[in-house]
Scaffold this motif. Structure first.
Motif, PDB file in Angstrom:
ATOM      1  N   ILE A 198       0.836  -1.204   0.000  1.00 28.27           N
ATOM      2  CA  ILE A 198       0.000   0.000   0.000  1.00 28.27           C
ATOM      3  C   ILE A 198       0.866   1.247   0.000  1.00 28.27           C
ATOM      4  O   ILE A 198       0.621   2.194  -0.763  1.00 28.27           O
ATOM      5  CB  ILE A 198      -0.957  -0.009   1.209  1.00 28.27           C
ATOM      6  CG1 ILE A 198      -2.020  -1.089   1.027  1.00 28.27           C
ATOM      7  CG2 ILE A 198      -1.610   1.357   1.413  1.00 28.27           C
ATOM      8  CD1 ILE A 198      -2.861  -1.333   2.261  1.00 28.27           C
ATOM      9  N   PHE A 199       1.891   1.266   0.831  1.00 32.08           N
ATOM     10  CA  PHE A 199       2.783   2.421   0.908  1.00 32.08           C
ATOM     11  C   PHE A 199       3.477   2.666  -0.431  1.00 32.08           C
ATOM     12  O   PHE A 199       3.535   3.799  -0.909  1.00 32.08           O
ATOM     13  CB  PHE A 199       3.825   2.208   2.017  1.00 32.08           C
ATOM     14  CG  PHE A 199       4.825   3.312   2.108  1.00 32.08           C
ATOM     15  CD1 PHE A 199       4.475   4.536   2.652  1.00 32.08           C
ATOM     16  CD2 PHE A 199       6.120   3.141   1.636  1.00 32.08           C
ATOM     17  CE1 PHE A 199       5.389   5.572   2.729  1.00 32.08           C
ATOM     18  CE2 PHE A 199       7.041   4.165   1.713  1.00 32.08           C
ATOM     19  CZ  PHE A 199       6.675   5.382   2.266  1.00 32.08           C
ATOM     20  N   ILE A 200       3.980   1.613  -1.047  1.00 36.04           N
ATOM     21  CA  ILE A 200       4.663   1.753  -2.337  1.00 36.04           C
ATOM     22  C   ILE A 200       3.688   2.231  -3.412  1.00 36.04           C
ATOM     23  O   ILE A 200       4.008   3.116  -4.211  1.00 36.04           O
ATOM     24  CB  ILE A 200       5.341   0.431  -2.742  1.00 36.04           C
ATOM     25  CG1 ILE A 200       6.514   0.144  -1.808  1.00 36.04           C
ATOM     26  CG2 ILE A 200       5.811   0.468  -4.191  1.00 36.04           C
ATOM     27  CD1 ILE A 200       7.109  -1.242  -1.966  1.00 36.04           C
ATOM     28  N   ILE A 223       1.398   9.139  -5.950  1.00 34.57           N
ATOM     29  CA  ILE A 223       1.624  10.551  -5.621  1.00 34.57           C
ATOM     30  C   ILE A 223       2.777  11.106  -6.450  1.00 34.57           C
ATOM     31  O   ILE A 223       2.713  12.222  -6.970  1.00 34.57           O
ATOM     32  CB  ILE A 223       1.876  10.723  -4.110  1.00 34.57           C
ATOM     33  CG1 ILE A 223       0.580  10.481  -3.352  1.00 34.57           C
ATOM     34  CG2 ILE A 223       2.437  12.105  -3.800  1.00 34.57           C
ATOM     35  CD1 ILE A 223       0.743  10.442  -1.843  1.00 34.57           C
ATOM     36  N   ALA A 224       3.838  10.322  -6.593  1.00 36.47           N
ATOM     37  CA  ALA A 224       4.996  10.787  -7.361  1.00 36.47           C
ATOM     38  C   ALA A 224       4.628  10.994  -8.825  1.00 36.47           C
ATOM     39  O   ALA A 224       4.949  12.036  -9.412  1.00 36.47           O
ATOM     40  CB  ALA A 224       6.141   9.786  -7.239  1.00 36.47           C
ATOM     41  N   VAL A 225       3.949  10.043  -9.410  1.00 37.98           N
ATOM     42  CA  VAL A 225       3.579  10.167 -10.824  1.00 37.98           C
ATOM     43  C   VAL A 225       2.560  11.282 -11.026  1.00 37.98           C
ATOM     44  O   VAL A 225       2.685  12.097 -11.945  1.00 37.98           O
ATOM     45  CB  VAL A 225       3.042   8.824 -11.365  1.00 37.98           C
ATOM     46  CG1 VAL A 225       2.438   8.987 -12.740  1.00 37.98           C
ATOM     47  CG2 VAL A 225       4.154   7.799 -11.391  1.00 37.98           C
ATOM     48  N   VAL A 237       1.267  16.731 -12.930  1.00 40.66           N
ATOM     49  CA  VAL A 237       0.716  18.065 -12.660  1.00 40.66           C
ATOM     50  C   VAL A 237       1.810  19.125 -12.751  1.00 40.66           C
ATOM     51  O   VAL A 237       1.615  20.182 -13.364  1.00 40.66           O
ATOM     52  CB  VAL A 237       0.033  18.094 -11.276  1.00 40.66           C
ATOM     53  CG1 VAL A 237      -0.298  19.510 -10.857  1.00 40.66           C
ATOM     54  CG2 VAL A 237      -1.227  17.252 -11.305  1.00 40.66           C
ATOM     55  N   ALA A 238       2.977  18.849 -12.187  1.00 42.06           N
ATOM     56  CA  ALA A 238       4.084  19.811 -12.271  1.00 42.06           C
ATOM     57  C   ALA A 238       4.512  20.002 -13.719  1.00 42.06           C
ATOM     58  O   ALA A 238       4.782  21.127 -14.150  1.00 42.06           O
ATOM     59  CB  ALA A 238       5.258  19.332 -11.433  1.00 42.06           C
ATOM     60  N   PHE A 239       4.553  18.918 -14.448  1.00 44.13           N
ATOM     61  CA  PHE A 239       4.937  18.986 -15.851  1.00 44.13           C
ATOM     62  C   PHE A 239       3.965  19.863 -16.640  1.00 44.13           C
ATOM     63  O   PHE A 239       4.375  20.757 -17.383  1.00 44.13           O
ATOM     64  CB  PHE A 239       4.977  17.569 -16.421  1.00 44.13           C
ATOM     65  CG  PHE A 239       5.413  17.494 -17.841  1.00 44.13           C
ATOM     66  CD1 PHE A 239       6.727  17.741 -18.186  1.00 44.13           C
ATOM     67  CD2 PHE A 239       4.525  17.158 -18.837  1.00 44.13           C
ATOM     68  CE1 PHE A 239       7.138  17.670 -19.499  1.00 44.13           C
ATOM     69  CE2 PHE A 239       4.924  17.078 -20.143  1.00 44.13           C
ATOM     70  CZ  PHE A 239       6.240  17.337 -20.480  1.00 44.13           C
TER      71      PHE A 239
END
Length: 141
Positions: free
Chosen positions: A10-12, A18-20, A25-27
């Protein structure tokens, strides 16, 4: 032991999501993909509609993936979806060229010009290791 394994998975999964998601979104935000698109097509009045379409599309296809929804469409519909996917990937690829032009400028401003190869290799190796982890370890859990 089983509880630890489930919590780890679950954590991974959440961390990867969240990272992707944050990266996308940042991209899109840093490159101003949507506002530039409205400028090129001279449709500035539809900016909020375009932004809403990107968000709704991301949420819809996320639910499609999570809940394994199936759509029984006619075979030629793949042309339509392929066209939209190709346009999206083309815009992302064009935006990536701009990002790659930004990296040397950023490295120069941060006095890291001599480490630009290390920075690029870290990005490449991170992508490779993350992909290998997903295909070898995560799929077998």
């Amino acid at each position: 032991m089983e509880l630890f394994r489930n919590v780890l998975v679950i954590f991974i999964g959440v961390s990867g999501g969240i990272a992707v998601g944050s990266g996308l979104v940042a991209f899109l935000t840093v490159l101003d993909v949507v506002p530039r698109l409205t400028q090129l097509t001279k449709s500035n009045k539809f900016l909020y509609l375009y932004e809403s379409a990107v968000v709704i599309g991301a949420v819809f296809w996320t639910f499609t993936d999570f809940y394994k929804w199936n759509f029984h469409l006619f075979p030629l519909s793949t042309i339509i979806f392929g066209l939209f996917a190709g346009v999206f990937v083309g815009m992302i690829a064009a935006g990536l060229t701009e990002v790659l032009n930004v990296l040397p400028i950023l490295a120069q401003r941060m006095n890291m010009s001599k480490y630009i190869i290390v920075l690029l290799m870290a990005m490449v190796l991170g992508k490779i290791i993350g992909s290998l982890f997903q295909w070898i370890v995560y799929r077998t859990l």
